[in-house]
Design an enzyme around this catalytic site. Structure first.
Site, mmCIF file in Angstrom:
data_model
loop_
_atom_site.group_PDB
_atom_site.id
_atom_site.type_symbol
_atom_site.label_atom_id
_atom_site.label_comp_id
_atom_site.label_asym_id
_atom_site.label_seq_id
_atom_site.Cartn_x
_atom_site.Cartn_y
_atom_site.Cartn_z
ATOM 1 N N ASP A 31 42.450 43.304 33.037
ATOM 2 C CA ASP A 31 41.174 42.810 33.542
ATOM 3 C C ASP A 31 40.970 43.214 34.995
ATOM 4 O OD1 ASP A 31 41.053 41.498 31.104
ATOM 5 O OD2 ASP A 31 40.801 39.493 31.960
ATOM 6 N N ASP A 32 39.716 43.390 35.351
ATOM 7 C CA ASP A 32 39.226 43.451 36.734
ATOM 8 C C ASP A 32 39.086 44.842 37.332
ATOM 9 O OD1 ASP A 32 39.212 40.715 36.478
ATOM 10 O OD2 ASP A 32 40.849 40.355 37.889
ATOM 11 N N HIS A 87 33.492 42.899 31.372
ATOM 12 C CA HIS A 87 34.083 41.741 32.065
ATOM 13 C C HIS A 87 33.096 41.209 33.114
ATOM 14 C CE1 HIS A 87 37.545 39.224 32.755
ATOM 15 N NE2 HIS A 87 37.761 39.649 33.985
ATOM 16 N N HIS A 93 32.281 39.551 37.979
ATOM 17 C CA HIS A 93 33.390 38.621 37.707
ATOM 18 C C HIS A 93 32.925 37.168 37.810
ATOM 19 C CE1 HIS A 93 37.584 37.037 37.814
ATOM 20 N NE2 HIS A 93 37.780 38.108 37.047
ATOM 21 N N HIS A 105 46.365 42.203 34.989
ATOM 22 C CA HIS A 105 45.223 42.512 35.859
ATOM 23 C C HIS A 105 45.506 43.795 36.632
ATOM 24 C CE1 HIS A 105 44.841 38.221 35.057
ATOM 25 N NE2 HIS A 105 43.538 38.395 35.264
#
Length: 184
Positions: free
Chosen positions: A13-14, A64, A68, A154
């Site tokens: 993620d991210d 995503h 965020h 991440h």
């Protein structure tokens, strides 16, 4: 996705961001592993070459949100517009979506489910936490991973110390046990 099949689903993620995402891609390539990257739209905008490299290496891509956003603290209209903005930045078709922090209102999910598959996880590596050492991150991830597990890491600066230590060891350990790393 628990199963008897010796498969593990790595998710990140991210990203995409310089250095960390590139490290992840190098490690995945070394082990011929596939993964799923849940990308932040603004990071795609800032790092299009890294995003393109991720795509070209055959990894799955998911939305995503653009910024965020935590669904619990964001109105539905703003949240859904932010998801749509990320879709525009992705410039590819994907039905995969992961809510940041795993937090989404039922009303938001209801709006997204006709076109999105909301993907959570069963193993949270904890790589993002400054209170978790790299050894603890590794040991917790190893302990809780089963066939079919979806692992959450991440590809971010905040998680980099734990990720840089843990990911190569996870890949080596499970590869030696005959597991295959697949994308969703």
């Amino acid at each position: 996705m628990p199963s008897n099949e010796k498969s593990i689903y790595l998710t990140f993620d991210d990203g995409p961001i310089p250095e960390v995402t590139e490290f992840v891609l190098d490690m995945l390539g070394k082990y011929q592993a596939k993964a799923t990257f849940f990308c932040i739209g603004d990071n795609i905008r800032k790092n299009p070459a890294i995003f393109e490299k991720t795509r070209k290496q055959g990894h799955s891509i998911g939305n995503h949100t653009f910024n965020h956003l935590n669904g619990w603290y964001t109105g539905n209209e703003d949240y859904l517009a932010n998801v749509a903005l990320c879709d525009e930045q992705l410039s590819i078709q994907t039905n995969l979506f992961r809510p940041p922090y795993g937090r989404i209102k039922k009303s938001q999910a209801r709006e997204l489910l006709p076109t999105k598959r909301i993907v959570m996880w069963d193993v949270l590596s904890g790589d993002f936490s400054p209170n978790i050492t790299p050894d603890r991150c590794l040991n917790m991830t190893l302990k809780h991973t089963n066939p079919g597990s979806i692992l959450l890491f991440h590809d971010s600066v905040k998680a980099s110390a734990n990720l840089l230590y843990t990911l190569p060891r996870i890949l080596a350990h499970f590869t030696s046990q005959g597991y295959e790393f697949k994308s969703l």
